[in-house]
Write an enzyme that holds these catalytic residues in place. Structure first.
Site, mmCIF file in Angstrom:
data_model
loop_
_atom_site.group_PDB
_atom_site.id
_atom_site.type_symbol
_atom_site.label_atom_id
_atom_site.label_comp_id
_atom_site.label_asym_id
_atom_site.label_seq_id
_atom_site.Cartn_x
_atom_site.Cartn_y
_atom_site.Cartn_z
ATOM 1 N N SER A 16 0.831 -1.203 0.000
ATOM 2 C CA SER A 16 0.000 0.000 0.000
ATOM 3 C C SER A 16 0.863 1.250 0.000
ATOM 4 C CB SER A 16 -0.880 -0.033 1.257
ATOM 5 O OG SER A 16 -1.495 1.208 1.463
ATOM 6 N N TYR A 36 -2.176 -1.751 10.968
ATOM 7 C CA TYR A 36 -2.418 -2.244 9.600
ATOM 8 C C TYR A 36 -1.271 -1.812 8.684
ATOM 9 C CZ TYR A 36 -4.011 -2.207 4.783
ATOM 10 O OH TYR A 36 -4.063 -2.367 3.415
ATOM 11 N N LYS A 50 1.993 -3.957 6.482
ATOM 12 C CA LYS A 50 2.432 -3.863 5.076
ATOM 13 C C LYS A 50 3.941 -3.630 5.016
ATOM 14 C CE LYS A 50 -1.502 -4.682 3.318
ATOM 15 N NZ LYS A 50 -1.745 -6.037 2.811
HETATM 16 P P1 NAD Z 1 -10.958 -7.833 1.078
HETATM 17 O O1 NAD Z 1 -11.180 -7.836 2.547
HETATM 18 O O2 NAD Z 1 -12.106 -7.534 0.199
HETATM 19 O O3 NAD Z 1 -10.297 -9.201 0.609
HETATM 20 C C1 NAD Z 1 -9.425 -9.928 1.427
HETATM 21 C C2 NAD Z 1 -9.868 -11.378 1.398
HETATM 22 O O4 NAD Z 1 -8.963 -12.158 2.199
HETATM 23 C C3 NAD Z 1 -11.272 -11.602 1.974
HETATM 24 O O5 NAD Z 1 -12.042 -12.343 1.062
HETATM 25 C C4 NAD Z 1 -11.034 -12.383 3.274
HETATM 26 O O6 NAD Z 1 -12.082 -13.283 3.534
HETATM 27 C C5 NAD Z 1 -9.715 -13.075 2.982
HETATM 28 N N1 NAD Z 1 -8.897 -13.399 4.166
HETATM 29 C C6 NAD Z 1 -8.520 -12.571 5.162
HETATM 30 N N2 NAD Z 1 -7.770 -13.249 6.070
HETATM 31 C C7 NAD Z 1 -7.663 -14.524 5.614
HETATM 32 C C8 NAD Z 1 -7.033 -15.705 6.095
HETATM 33 N N3 NAD Z 1 -6.360 -15.717 7.254
HETATM 34 N N4 NAD Z 1 -7.124 -16.840 5.372
HETATM 35 C C9 NAD Z 1 -7.819 -16.863 4.194
HETATM 36 N N5 NAD Z 1 -8.455 -15.772 3.701
HETATM 37 C C10 NAD Z 1 -8.377 -14.623 4.398
HETATM 38 O O7 NAD Z 1 -9.759 -6.773 0.818
HETATM 39 P P2 NAD Z 1 -9.281 -6.104 -0.540
HETATM 40 O O8 NAD Z 1 -9.734 -4.690 -0.537
HETATM 41 O O9 NAD Z 1 -9.591 -6.975 -1.687
HETATM 42 O O10 NAD Z 1 -7.718 -6.068 -0.283
HETATM 43 C C11 NAD Z 1 -6.882 -7.118 -0.714
HETATM 44 C C12 NAD Z 1 -5.467 -6.849 -0.242
HETATM 45 O O11 NAD Z 1 -5.030 -5.575 -0.729
HETATM 46 C C13 NAD Z 1 -5.285 -6.799 1.269
HETATM 47 O O12 NAD Z 1 -4.033 -7.366 1.592
HETATM 48 C C14 NAD Z 1 -5.277 -5.319 1.566
HETATM 49 O O13 NAD Z 1 -4.578 -5.017 2.747
HETATM 50 C C15 NAD Z 1 -4.549 -4.780 0.346
HETATM 51 N N6 NAD Z 1 -4.836 -3.375 0.072
HETATM 52 C C16 NAD Z 1 -6.129 -2.979 -0.114
HETATM 53 C C17 NAD Z 1 -6.410 -1.647 -0.359
HETATM 54 C C18 NAD Z 1 -7.825 -1.190 -0.565
HETATM 55 O O14 NAD Z 1 -8.063 0.017 -0.587
HETATM 56 N N7 NAD Z 1 -8.802 -2.077 -0.741
HETATM 57 C C19 NAD Z 1 -5.369 -0.715 -0.430
HETATM 58 C C20 NAD Z 1 -4.048 -1.161 -0.263
HETATM 59 C C21 NAD Z 1 -3.796 -2.504 -0.012
HETATM 60 C C1 UD1 Z 2 -7.411 4.425 3.870
HETATM 61 C C2 UD1 Z 2 -6.329 4.064 4.828
HETATM 62 C C3 UD1 Z 2 -5.198 3.359 4.081
HETATM 63 C C4 UD1 Z 2 -5.758 2.130 3.372
HETATM 64 C C5 UD1 Z 2 -6.915 2.547 2.469
HETATM 65 C C6 UD1 Z 2 -7.602 1.354 1.850
HETATM 66 C C7 UD1 Z 2 -6.463 5.701 6.645
HETATM 67 C C8 UD1 Z 2 -5.795 6.852 7.316
HETATM 68 N N1 UD1 Z 2 -5.876 5.239 5.530
HETATM 69 O O1 UD1 Z 2 -6.852 5.296 2.898
HETATM 70 O O2 UD1 Z 2 -4.189 2.974 4.971
HETATM 71 O O3 UD1 Z 2 -4.741 1.522 2.596
HETATM 72 O O4 UD1 Z 2 -7.895 3.275 3.238
HETATM 73 O O5 UD1 Z 2 -8.321 0.620 2.784
HETATM 74 O O6 UD1 Z 2 -7.478 5.207 7.104
HETATM 75 N N2 UD1 Z 2 -13.162 10.568 3.350
HETATM 76 C C9 UD1 Z 2 -14.175 11.436 3.709
HETATM 77 N N3 UD1 Z 2 -15.316 10.894 4.209
HETATM 78 C C10 UD1 Z 2 -15.505 9.556 4.382
HETATM 79 C C11 UD1 Z 2 -14.463 8.679 4.017
HETATM 80 C C12 UD1 Z 2 -13.301 9.227 3.513
HETATM 81 O O7 UD1 Z 2 -14.045 12.652 3.583
HETATM 82 O O8 UD1 Z 2 -16.570 9.141 4.865
HETATM 83 C C13 UD1 Z 2 -11.930 11.132 2.771
HETATM 84 C C14 UD1 Z 2 -10.698 10.832 3.590
HETATM 85 O O9 UD1 Z 2 -10.464 11.839 4.538
HETATM 86 C C15 UD1 Z 2 -9.615 10.802 2.504
HETATM 87 C C16 UD1 Z 2 -10.363 10.318 1.248
HETATM 88 O O10 UD1 Z 2 -11.738 10.533 1.514
HETATM 89 O O11 UD1 Z 2 -9.159 12.092 2.266
HETATM 90 C C17 UD1 Z 2 -10.130 8.852 0.959
HETATM 91 O O12 UD1 Z 2 -10.402 8.126 2.150
HETATM 92 P P1 UD1 Z 2 -10.395 6.523 2.214
HETATM 93 O O13 UD1 Z 2 -11.240 5.973 1.134
HETATM 94 O O14 UD1 Z 2 -10.735 6.130 3.621
HETATM 95 O O15 UD1 Z 2 -8.910 6.143 1.853
HETATM 96 P P2 UD1 Z 2 -7.529 6.627 2.539
HETATM 97 O O16 UD1 Z 2 -7.761 7.388 3.764
HETATM 98 O O17 UD1 Z 2 -6.736 7.288 1.481
#
Ligand code: NAD
Ligand code: UD1
Length: 345
Positions: free
Chosen positions: A128, A153, A157
């Protein structure tokens, strides 16, 4: 016979889109997921989109014996895309051990299995942009310093990247690519796959779509006094299908031995930053819906502005994000509408 790729967390938001892209590119996908943050119905939706039902194994990756047995039973896996993790920043502050146990325990178990079963020696890891904190220079490139994480969290990473680096250094066969995502949003163009937040969403776009559909009263925009043109935070939003495609490209790079180092790191973003207000306007424009919103105080821990330098990913991976903000918003909206009409039951 097409190559088989293991997708851990493949029932989740980004994983399910990646399974679609893998299958579209001619790979066989096997999904391993414990459904802790996803629903079994996703399998059927992937099948509807691609015409191919991926193999699914319900397993908790912290169960080392179970994971070993899984690898033993799947000797033809050629690579692993590892999504399985918990991802809620606030929850990680309240329950740090749960996050360290799940996110780091799963990774360590996975790497141990990959060492034992060297046929599957290529790993793509979900990292991330949170590792950069508030970068000094924007756009931020991969050489920028990794700063101490604000949340457990975020720390998982950073530590995961280090674990991967150390393991690759100690094992000549293992190669890995860590992908640092900026803000993945949007849904599959079919409207059949998207983000399924449990309870009240923390992230901006699910909050917007749930407000627009009437599940929430009002979107709160956290802070209007940031040092940005309109006072709201800036992020690099990237369409989830563009992001998913990058995983296929990264895996292919290692399978073809095009990687330049045992462990490589790439930013995945569009290179363009948008403010929260611009995101709201894009939603209203592309969905044709007026949103109820208001300002509140800043959210603790939010960085002011961050967007990616994408040159390294564009040139080295030969990958570029294609979809714009309006398309991200319109697909997220179609998904919300489909959910509201009972898509997931
Ligand atoms: P998600 O929660 O939708 O998907 C994660 C999946 O992993 C889920 O289906 C959950 O059931 C499964 N899981 C969790 N722990 C497990 C375990 N111990 N064994 C087997 N399955 C397990 O999340 P996502 O948004 O698809 O994110 C995927 C990856 O990307 C994660 O590692 C997350 O940290 C990373 N990531 C996500 C974002 C984002 O904004 N969504 C941003 C940066 C990084
Ligand atoms: C957040 C996490 C980041 C994680 C990512 C994906 C924090 C500080 N960071 O990123 O570590 O990888 O989610 O899960 O939590 N916002 C509003 N109103 C809302 C929700 C969000 O104004 O109800 C704003 C936030 O202040 C931010 C932007 O929208 O400026 C994006 O927010 P969000 O979607 O939560 O993502 P990040 O904060 O960038």
């Amino acid at each position: 016979m097409s190559k088989k790729i293991l997708v851990t967390g493949g029932m989740g938001y980004i994983g399910s889109h990646t399974v679609v892209e893998l299958q579209k590119s001619g790979y066989r996908a096997v999904i391993l997921d414990n459904l802790s943050n996803s629903q079994p119905g996703i399998l059927e939706l992937i099948t509807r989109i691609t015409g191919v039902k991926p193999e699914f194994v319900n397993l908790d990756m912290t169960n080392q014996q179970g994971l070993n047995a899984f690898f033993h039973n799947h000797p033809d896996i050629k690579g692993v895309i590892h999504f399985a993790a918990y991802k809620a920043v606030g929850e990680s502050v309240e329950k740090p051990l749960m996050y360290y146990h799940n996110n780091l325990g799963s990774l360590v178990n996975l790497l141990a299995c990959m060492q034992e079963h060297p046929a599957a020696s290529h790993l793509v890891f979900s990292s991330s942009c949170t590792v950069y904190g508030q970068p000094e220079n924007l756009p931020v490139d991969e050489q920028a310093p990794v700063v101490p994480a604000i949340s457990p969290y975020g720390n998982t990473k950073q530590i995961s990247e280090e674990i991967i680096e150390d393991t690759c250094r100690s094992n000549a066969l293992l190669t890995a690519i860590s992908l640092r995502y900026f803000n993945p949003i949007g849904a599959h163009e079919s409207g059949l796959l998207g983000e399924l937040p449990l309870g009240v969403p923390n992230n901006l776009v699910p909050y917007i779509t749930q407000t627009a559909i009437g599940k929430r009263n009002k979107l709160t925009i956290f802070g209007n006094d940031y040092n940005t043109p309109d006072g709201t935070c800036i992020r690099d939003y990237i369409h989830v299908s563009d992001l998913a495609r990058a995983h296929v490209v990264a895996m292919e790079r290692m399978l073809k031995k095009d990687n330049k180092k045992a462990h490589e790191v790439f930013n995945l973003g569009t290179g363009t930053g948008y403010s929260v207000l611009e995101a709201v306007q894009s939603f209203e424009r592309s969905a044709g819906v007026k949103l109820n919103w208001g300002f509140s105080a800043r959210r603790p821990g939010d960085v002011e502005k961050v967007w990616a330098d994408t040159q390294f990913a564009n040139e080295e991976l030969g990958w570029k994000a294609e979809k714009g903000l309006d398309e991200m918003m319109s697909t997220a909206w179609s998904w919300e509408v489909n959910l509201n009409e009972g898509l997931m039951g």
